[in-house]
Motif scaffolding. Structure first.
Motif, PDB file in Angstrom:
ATOM      1  N   VAL A 153       7.578   2.295   7.273  1.00 23.20           N
ATOM      2  CA  VAL A 153       7.102   3.751   7.380  1.00 23.20           C
ATOM      3  C   VAL A 153       6.031   3.961   6.325  1.00 23.20           C
ATOM      4  CG1 VAL A 153       9.368   4.692   8.275  1.00 23.20           C
ATOM      5  CG2 VAL A 153       8.547   4.883   5.833  1.00 23.20           C
ATOM      6  N   SER A 154       4.995   5.020   6.434  1.00 22.02           N
ATOM      7  CA  SER A 154       4.165   5.662   5.460  1.00 22.02           C
ATOM      8  C   SER A 154       4.908   6.403   4.700  1.00 22.02           C
ATOM      9  CB  SER A 154       3.090   6.201   6.419  1.00 22.02           C
ATOM     10  OG  SER A 154       2.271   6.794   5.429  1.00 22.02           O
ATOM     11  N   ALA A 155       5.051   6.165   3.447  1.00 27.65           N
ATOM     12  CA  ALA A 155       6.040   6.995   2.394  1.00 27.65           C
ATOM     13  C   ALA A 155       5.124   8.131   2.014  1.00 27.65           C
ATOM     14  CB  ALA A 155       5.870   6.129   1.069  1.00 27.65           C
ATOM     15  N   SER A 156       3.701   8.378   2.177  1.00 27.52           N
ATOM     16  CA  SER A 156       2.952   9.561   2.032  1.00 27.52           C
ATOM     17  C   SER A 156       3.368  10.690   2.823  1.00 27.52           C
ATOM     18  CB  SER A 156       1.388   9.315   2.018  1.00 27.52           C
ATOM     19  OG  SER A 156       0.994   8.950   3.330  1.00 27.52           O
ATOM     20  N   ASP A 157       3.903  10.462   4.108  1.00 27.94           N
ATOM     21  CA  ASP A 157       4.541  11.500   4.951  1.00 27.94           C
ATOM     22  C   ASP A 157       5.892  12.136   4.543  1.00 27.94           C
ATOM     23  OD1 ASP A 157       2.509  10.810   6.753  1.00 27.94           O
ATOM     24  OD2 ASP A 157       3.621   9.574   7.991  1.00 27.94           O
ATOM     25  N   PHE A 158       6.563  11.477   3.508  1.00 26.93           N
ATOM     26  CA  PHE A 158       7.669  12.179   3.270  1.00 26.93           C
ATOM     27  C   PHE A 158       7.978  12.270   1.519  1.00 26.93           C
ATOM     28  CE2 PHE A 158       8.085   9.253   6.630  1.00 26.93           C
ATOM     29  CZ  PHE A 158       8.531  10.145   7.614  1.00 26.93           C
TER      30      PHE A 158
ATOM     31  N   PRO B 180       6.265   4.545  -2.314  1.00 29.76           N
ATOM     32  CA  PRO B 180       5.196   3.832  -1.605  1.00 29.76           C
ATOM     33  C   PRO B 180       5.530   2.168  -2.351  1.00 29.76           C
ATOM     34  CG  PRO B 180       4.232   4.903  -3.020  1.00 29.76           C
ATOM     35  CD  PRO B 180       5.458   5.460  -3.256  1.00 29.76           C
ATOM     36  N   ASN B 181       5.154   1.285  -1.701  1.00 34.84           N
ATOM     37  CA  ASN B 181       5.508  -0.295  -2.082  1.00 34.84           C
ATOM     38  C   ASN B 181       6.787  -0.579  -2.172  1.00 34.84           C
ATOM     39  OD1 ASN B 181       3.921  -2.597  -2.527  1.00 34.84           O
ATOM     40  ND2 ASN B 181       3.678  -2.536  -4.417  1.00 34.84           N
ATOM     41  N   SER B 182       7.796   0.049  -1.787  1.00 37.24           N
ATOM     42  CA  SER B 182       8.837  -0.150  -2.106  1.00 37.24           C
ATOM     43  C   SER B 182       9.894  -0.719  -0.858  1.00 37.24           C
ATOM     44  CB  SER B 182       9.632   0.997  -2.717  1.00 37.24           C
ATOM     45  OG  SER B 182       9.018   1.574  -3.779  1.00 37.24           O
ATOM     46  N   ILE B 183      11.053  -1.364  -1.211  1.00 33.26           N
ATOM     47  CA  ILE B 183      11.857  -1.768  -0.186  1.00 33.26           C
ATOM     48  C   ILE B 183      13.213  -1.115  -0.355  1.00 33.26           C
ATOM     49  CG2 ILE B 183      13.105  -3.837   1.008  1.00 33.26           C
ATOM     50  CD1 ILE B 183      10.719  -5.461   0.041  1.00 33.26           C
ATOM     51  N   TYR B 184      13.771  -0.328   0.607  1.00 33.78           N
ATOM     52  CA  TYR B 184      15.024   0.347   0.574  1.00 33.78           C
ATOM     53  C   TYR B 184      15.971  -0.663   1.503  1.00 33.78           C
ATOM     54  CZ  TYR B 184      12.765   4.646  -0.871  1.00 33.78           C
ATOM     55  OH  TYR B 184      11.879   5.634  -1.525  1.00 33.78           O
ATOM     56  N   PHE B 185      16.772  -1.055   0.613  1.00 31.23           N
ATOM     57  CA  PHE B 185      17.851  -2.076   1.503  1.00 31.23           C
ATOM     58  C   PHE B 185      19.411  -1.700   1.043  1.00 31.23           C
ATOM     59  CE2 PHE B 185      17.234  -4.003  -2.936  1.00 31.23           C
ATOM     60  CZ  PHE B 185      18.378  -4.122  -3.218  1.00 31.23           C
ATOM     61  N   THR B 186      20.142  -1.898   2.154  1.00 28.42           N
ATOM     62  CA  THR B 186      21.635  -1.865   2.014  1.00 28.42           C
ATOM     63  C   THR B 186      22.439  -3.371   2.001  1.00 28.42           C
ATOM     64  OG1 THR B 186      21.707  -1.910   4.631  1.00 28.42           O
ATOM     65  CG2 THR B 186      21.330   0.267   3.791  1.00 28.42           C
ATOM     66  N   ASP B 187      23.584  -3.367   2.121  1.00 25.65           N
ATOM     67  CA  ASP B 187      24.359  -4.292   2.009  1.00 25.65           C
ATOM     68  C   ASP B 187      24.501  -5.091   3.349  1.00 25.65           C
ATOM     69  OD1 ASP B 187      26.395  -6.475   1.193  1.00 25.65           O
ATOM     70  OD2 ASP B 187      27.262  -4.825  -0.108  1.00 25.65           O
ATOM     71  N   ARG B 188      24.524  -6.372   3.385  1.00 24.60           N
ATOM     72  CA  ARG B 188      24.485  -7.233   4.529  1.00 24.60           C
ATOM     73  C   ARG B 188      25.788  -7.532   5.022  1.00 24.60           C
ATOM     74  NH1 ARG B 188      20.149 -10.038   7.154  1.00 24.60           N
ATOM     75  NH2 ARG B 188      21.783 -11.226   7.971  1.00 24.60           N
ATOM     76  N   GLN B 189      26.641  -7.267   3.738  1.00 31.87           N
ATOM     77  CA  GLN B 189      28.364  -7.960   3.753  1.00 31.87           C
ATOM     78  C   GLN B 189      29.271  -6.720   3.894  1.00 31.87           C
ATOM     79  OE1 GLN B 189      28.658 -11.113   3.339  1.00 31.87           O
ATOM     80  NE2 GLN B 189      26.511 -11.329   3.176  1.00 31.87           N
ATOM     81  N   ASN B 190      30.138  -7.033   4.956  1.00 35.93           N
ATOM     82  CA  ASN B 190      31.257  -5.890   5.310  1.00 35.93           C
ATOM     83  C   ASN B 190      32.206  -5.857   4.495  1.00 35.93           C
ATOM     84  OD1 ASN B 190      29.766  -6.188   7.920  1.00 35.93           O
ATOM     85  ND2 ASN B 190      31.456  -7.456   8.859  1.00 35.93           N
ATOM     86  N   ASP B 191      32.630  -6.933   3.665  1.00 34.94           N
ATOM     87  CA  ASP B 191      33.740  -6.682   2.552  1.00 34.94           C
ATOM     88  C   ASP B 191      33.403  -6.100   1.377  1.00 34.94           C
ATOM     89  OD1 ASP B 191      32.329  -9.019   2.065  1.00 34.94           O
ATOM     90  OD2 ASP B 191      34.158 -10.079   1.941  1.00 34.94           O
ATOM     91  N   THR B 192      32.195  -5.953   1.132  1.00 33.96           N
ATOM     92  CA  THR B 192      31.870  -5.298  -0.243  1.00 33.96           C
ATOM     93  C   THR B 192      31.360  -3.879  -0.095  1.00 33.96           C
ATOM     94  OG1 THR B 192      29.533  -6.226   0.022  1.00 33.96           O
ATOM     95  CG2 THR B 192      31.123  -7.617  -1.122  1.00 33.96           C
TER      96      THR B 192
ATOM     97  N   GLY C 241       0.816  -1.029   0.017  1.00 35.99           N
ATOM     98  CA  GLY C 241       0.039   0.079   0.014  1.00 35.99           C
ATOM     99  C   GLY C 241       0.757   1.349   0.098  1.00 35.99           C
ATOM    100  N   ASP C 242       0.861   2.126   0.947  1.00 37.94           N
ATOM    101  CA  ASP C 242       1.260   3.337   1.345  1.00 37.94           C
ATOM    102  C   ASP C 242       2.674   3.119   1.790  1.00 37.94           C
ATOM    103  OD1 ASP C 242       1.752   6.110   0.991  1.00 37.94           O
ATOM    104  OD2 ASP C 242       1.455   6.069   3.074  1.00 37.94           O
ATOM    105  N   GLY C 243       2.955   1.820   2.161  1.00 34.11           N
ATOM    106  CA  GLY C 243       4.256   1.450   3.020  1.00 34.11           C
ATOM    107  C   GLY C 243       5.241   1.373   2.324  1.00 34.11           C
ATOM    108  N   ALA C 244       6.550   1.651   3.241  1.00 35.60           N
ATOM    109  CA  ALA C 244       7.915   1.534   2.476  1.00 35.60           C
ATOM    110  C   ALA C 244       8.754   0.824   3.755  1.00 35.60           C
ATOM    111  CB  ALA C 244       8.438   2.693   2.036  1.00 35.60           C
TER     112      ALA C 244
END
Length: 420
Positions: free
Chosen positions: A339-344, A349-361, A325-328
């Motif tokens: 979070v609610s994407a419409s606040d910012f 919306p309907n997205s996933i922001y992600f970072t690396d889980r590996q230290n060496d990369t 929905g409006d979530g991210a």
């Protein structure tokens, strides 16, 4: 005729405050004039700080940018994804030039770090005066009573600013074991006899939820005598946890070996729904031969290939969904935030922001950070890396990286209003 902003009725100012969502707007409100600052200070109590904190877009905390100084403070760079802006922040978060501190979690705006002995510290880079903290605003927890070689996630039951005498800390350590502590309690850490947990959150119902390797969720009841675990969500179908065979490609390199895995997260939506996220990750080991140096060069790549999201229905049963929905969602090595994407403005919306889980990369050419659209399965690859990798911004935001142990992590800002 000039407007006298200082004479606006207090009731009107309170109505304005109630409409503010962003902390930056709240700070700007306090800076208008002294009467406005006084109203904001007086009304920054009760549920308002919690409401503001819960509606802040997570910032990317660039742990690699840590620059310790002689007075004990450390300068970090933080990046706002929705606004595509970065800035520097000076704080007393522990750091040294030997890269012995590990970062990775944040909750209620508190950064969790651990030294080389894996003694955990809580630090809020946006606040300085906290009950129970030392002169630098750092809360140092008791050492583990059992041997600890790593911690996987740390979660708080409440914000130590709001409830300095009434919060608990739950940790997943040694790749799956659970333990908890109440800061200030002489009892120290209490260990829970299980060793297969992957993620833990604190729910709006006031309970710790822990996710095991089979996709089952347990409630962790903390008591003075013995903790209990009760299942509230069943296992995922074993087929959903199977990893497909994927073949990564790296130009000018030969693939030596590859493996895939699925990282698992749980997160609670603002409406109280429990979600489980599967993140498909492929890692490739490559080699090449350098004719000039007459030596073999090896390298690796780690890349996220997709996400699956499941919501727990009333049966209870895990049901796959293609809509937030409006979530991210913001996912990191040890962090999961909804979070609610419409606040910012700028937050998708309907997205996933992600970072690396590996230290060496981290911050290599193959850095695994992106925005994933859950609806159509598309990626915006290296969107933040493109910003950070420009010559100007590398020099400005990451001049002397010293903390190579921890990938960047998400943090939701909080702040304290002080009397002028």
């Amino acid at each position: 005729m000039e407007s006298d902003w200082a004479c606006l009725p207090e009731d009107l100012l309170i109505l304005i405050l109630d409409k503010l969502v962003s902390l930056s707007d709240y700070v700007r409100f306090t800076a208008v004039c002294m009467p406005w600052h006084s109203v904001a200070l007086d009304k920054y109590r009760g549920e308002r700080p919690l409401k503001l904190s819960m509606h802040q877009p997570p910032l990317l905390f660039l742990t690699h940018s840590a620059q310790p100084s002689s007075e004990g403070k450390t300068t970090f760079s933080i990046y706002n994804v929705s606004e595509n802006k970065a800035c520097k922040l000076k704080t007393f978060i522990p750091c040294d030039t030997q890269s012995t501190y590990h970062y990775g979690d944040s909750y209620h705006g508190w950064m969790i770090s651990a030294d080389e002995e894996y003694v955990i510290s809580l630090s809020n880079p946006f606040c300085s005066k906290v009950k129970g903290a030392d002169d630098y605003g750092i809360i140092r927890l008791s050492p583990f009573s059992q041997y600890c070689y790593t911690y996987n996630k740390v979660i708080l039951s409440a914000n130590p600013i709001m409830a300095p005498d009434d919060y608990s800390v739950m940790v997943i350590y040694n790749d799956g074991q659970l333990a908890f502590i109440r800061p200030g309690d002489d009892k120290g850490w209490t260990c829970i006899e299980r060793s297969d947990f992957l993620d833990v959150i604190y729910s709006k119902a006031g309970l710790f939820y822990a996710l095991d390797e089979f996709g089952s969720v347990k409630i962790c009841h903390i008591s003075e005598h013995s903790p209990e675990l009760n299942e509230v969500a069943p296992r995922l179908s074993p087929d959903l946890l199977l990893c497909p065979n994927l073949t990564p490609v790296l130009p000018n390199y030969t693939l030596y070996n590859a493996y895939t895995l699925k990282n698992q997260y749980i997160v609670e939506s603002p409406g109280g729904d429990l979600l489980q996220i599967l993140r498909l990750v492929v890692t490739g080991l490559f080699y090449n031969y350098d004719d000039k140096r007459k030596q073999r060069i090896t390298t690796s790549t780690t890349l996220t290939e997709g996400f699956e999201v499941f919501v727990l229905d009333g049966k209870p049963k895990w049901v796959e969904t293609k809509s937030l929905g409006d979530g991210a969602l913001f996912l990191g090595e040890k962090t999961s935030i909804y979070v609610s994407a419409s606040d910012f403005p700028g937050c998708q919306p309907n997205s996933i922001y992600f970072t690396d889980r590996q230290n060496d990369t981290c911050f290599a050419s193959n850095y695994d950070m992106s925005i994933f659209n859950l609806g159509d399965g598309s990626f915006q690859r290296n969107c933040v890396l493109k910003f950070l990798s420009t010559r100007k911004n590398i020099k400005k935001f990451m001049p002397y990286p010293v903390s190579w142990w921890s990938p960047p992590c998400w943090i939701q800002p909080t702040f304290q209003l002080e009397s002028a």
